[in-house]
Scaffold this motif. Structure first.
Motif, PDB file in Angstrom:
ATOM      1  N   PRO A 226      16.125 -21.398 -34.400  1.00 51.10           N
ATOM      2  CA  PRO A 226      17.569 -21.450 -34.705  1.00 51.10           C
ATOM      3  C   PRO A 226      17.890 -22.020 -36.079  1.00 51.10           C
TER       4      PRO A 226
ATOM      5  N   PHE B 131      23.393 -18.839 -35.956  1.00 50.83           N
ATOM      6  CA  PHE B 131      23.253 -19.950 -35.013  1.00 50.83           C
ATOM      7  C   PHE B 131      23.457 -21.314 -35.681  1.00 50.83           C
TER       8      PHE B 131
ATOM      9  N   ALA C  56      20.589 -20.838 -28.839  1.00 49.98           N
ATOM     10  CA  ALA C  56      20.391 -19.479 -29.360  1.00 49.98           C
ATOM     11  C   ALA C  56      19.669 -18.552 -28.391  1.00 49.98           C
TER      12      ALA C  56
END
Length: 436
Positions: A233, A239, A307
């Protein structure tokens, strides 16, 4: 749960139960150990294998008789996905029905696609739920017809021998997108996975949703800054916290649509299943339990974006409870929620990947309590050690939550019967059966 290679295809192309003598002995041993029943995947790809509307239940008539005569109960999982495989020649591999596979050869868009155009032929995209591509039927009608045929055939066993019916809602039977395809080399743990909405039917739906939101430009593409299967992420803009992240207006719109389509898919199928099972549930002491499975996506759980859950279709973040809408749908249809990871400790998974199977399970407990939804579950990874089995016991009989309605050990194989494992497994089964 039945062995992964329980079924095979003989030289005439007819499905059969493999190693039936060994299976019979195993069932007897499990019954003596105190096991309550066996979970069986009822494969669409075996029953309606060769041609549409032709349902061959012989295999399951034989298997259910064998199990019930061993004194065991049944949980069945109506499986509209293909089984996991390393190759199409793997023992026990079950594809989608052959006539569906043939349709898929001509139209790859009946399957989920990623941003590179790769398709996943384990399950039909929910984009074809309402599109009559399957010999005049939509995917939903195919599922409905299969469920109706099953209940017509085995109605006399429902409630008495068959205690639970789980309805397949996605890959591995779980309500999720195939964002983490670990059997073809694209993804490996702990990658965040990728959004799976690039088939033409999902993209058409996205365009309609964008126009309805007054932002037609949002319907031309999925997030272009969301990394790839094996990204972490950190460093992936979607994200993060920037202007084009999951927190942006576009990010919120896309994730609402992406997760919302999944919830609508579950709602449509469970409504049909609940209606068919209604007469086996009302005013009966032996009513059958309807079950829906979700994936246990526990890696990157301790980040703000979650994520890996987002790509799988669970709009669950540090600021939003993504499992509450799912539980609400299950509650409306009287369905229990099935979750895996019951054997896991946070301390056993790599801290680097900000995992929390225990945190995920606690969140599921809270939403199930709020929505008055029963829980069932299983282990995600095979465990025979005392620590893993004790964690399962503790999670099934959690002091601040309703006791799980059932636990399925994943799965039956030769290793269970090795002396060192059997000596741990038998006391575990007996502890699970006690009135805690």
């Amino acid at each position: 749960m039945m062995p992964i290679d329980a079924f095979g295809i003989d030289t005439a192309g007819v499905p059969k139960i493999r190693r039936i003598k060994a299976l019979t002995m195993s069932l007897k041993a499990l019954k003596l150990a105190g096991v309550h029943g066996i979970a069986v995947e009822v494969w669409w790809g075996l029953v309606e294998r060769s041609s549409p509307f032709t349902y061959n239940w012989f295999l399951y008539e034989e298997l259910f008789k064998l199990i019930s005569e061993s004194g065991l109960k049944l949980h069945v999982a109506l499986s509209f996905h293909a089984s996991m495989r390393s190759s199409s020649n793997a023992k026990g591999y079950v594809s989608l029905p052959l006539w569906v596979v043939e349709i898929g050869r001509l139209n790859r868009d009946i399957y989920y696609r990623d941003q590179y155009g790769f398709s996943n032929d384990d399950y039909l995209t929910l984009g074809v739920d309402q599109v009559p591509l399957f010999c005049g039927r939509t995917a939903l009608q195919c599922y409905e017809d299969f469920m109706f045929s099953f209940i017509s055939k085995f109605g006399s066993l429902l409630g008495s021998i068959i205690e639970e019916v789980s309805i397949g809602l996605g890959p591995s039977g779980e309500l999720r997108y195939p964002a983490h395809p670990f059997n073809d080399g694209r993804w490996s743990f702990p990658g965040i996975g990728e959004f799976q909405c690039y088939d033409k039917y999902m993209m058409e739906d996205l365009k309609i949703a964008a126009c309805q939101a007054g932002k037609p430009e949002w319907g031309n593409k999925c997030p272009q800054n969301a990394g790839c299967y094996n990204s972490r992420p950190s460093g992936v803009p979607f994200f993060g916290e920037g202007e084009e992240s999951f927190l942006s207006d576009y990010g919120s719109f896309f994730l609402e649509w992406y997760s919302g389509r999944l919830i609508h898919h579950a709602d449509a199928i469970l409504a049909k299943a609940a209606n068919m099972l209604k007469k086996y549930q009302q005013d009966r002491s032996d009513s059958v339990l309807l079950v829906a499975k979700i994936g246990g996506i526990y890696w990157w759980y301790q980040t703000d974006s979650h994520a890996a859950e987002l790509t799988a279709g669970y709009y669950n973040t540090a600021l939003r409870d993504g499992y509450d809408p799912l539980a609400s749908v299950l509650s409306r249809h009287g369905a229990a929620l099935h979750i895996s990871c019951l054997e896991m400790h946070d301390s056993e998974v790599p801290s680097t990947y900000l995992c929390s199977p225990e945190g995920l399970l606690q969140q599921i407990r809270e939403v199930s309590k709020k929505r008055i939804v029963h829980l069932t579950g299983r282990n995600a990874i095979e465990r025979f050690d005392k620590a893993g089995l004790c964690q399962i016991l503790a999670n099934c009989y959690h002091p601040q939550a309703e006791t799980l309605r059932s636990f399925t050990y994943f799965r039956m194989n030769d290793k269970i019967f090795r002396v060192e494992n059997w000596n741990n497994f038998v006391p575990f089964v007996r502890n699970m059966s006690k009135d805690m």
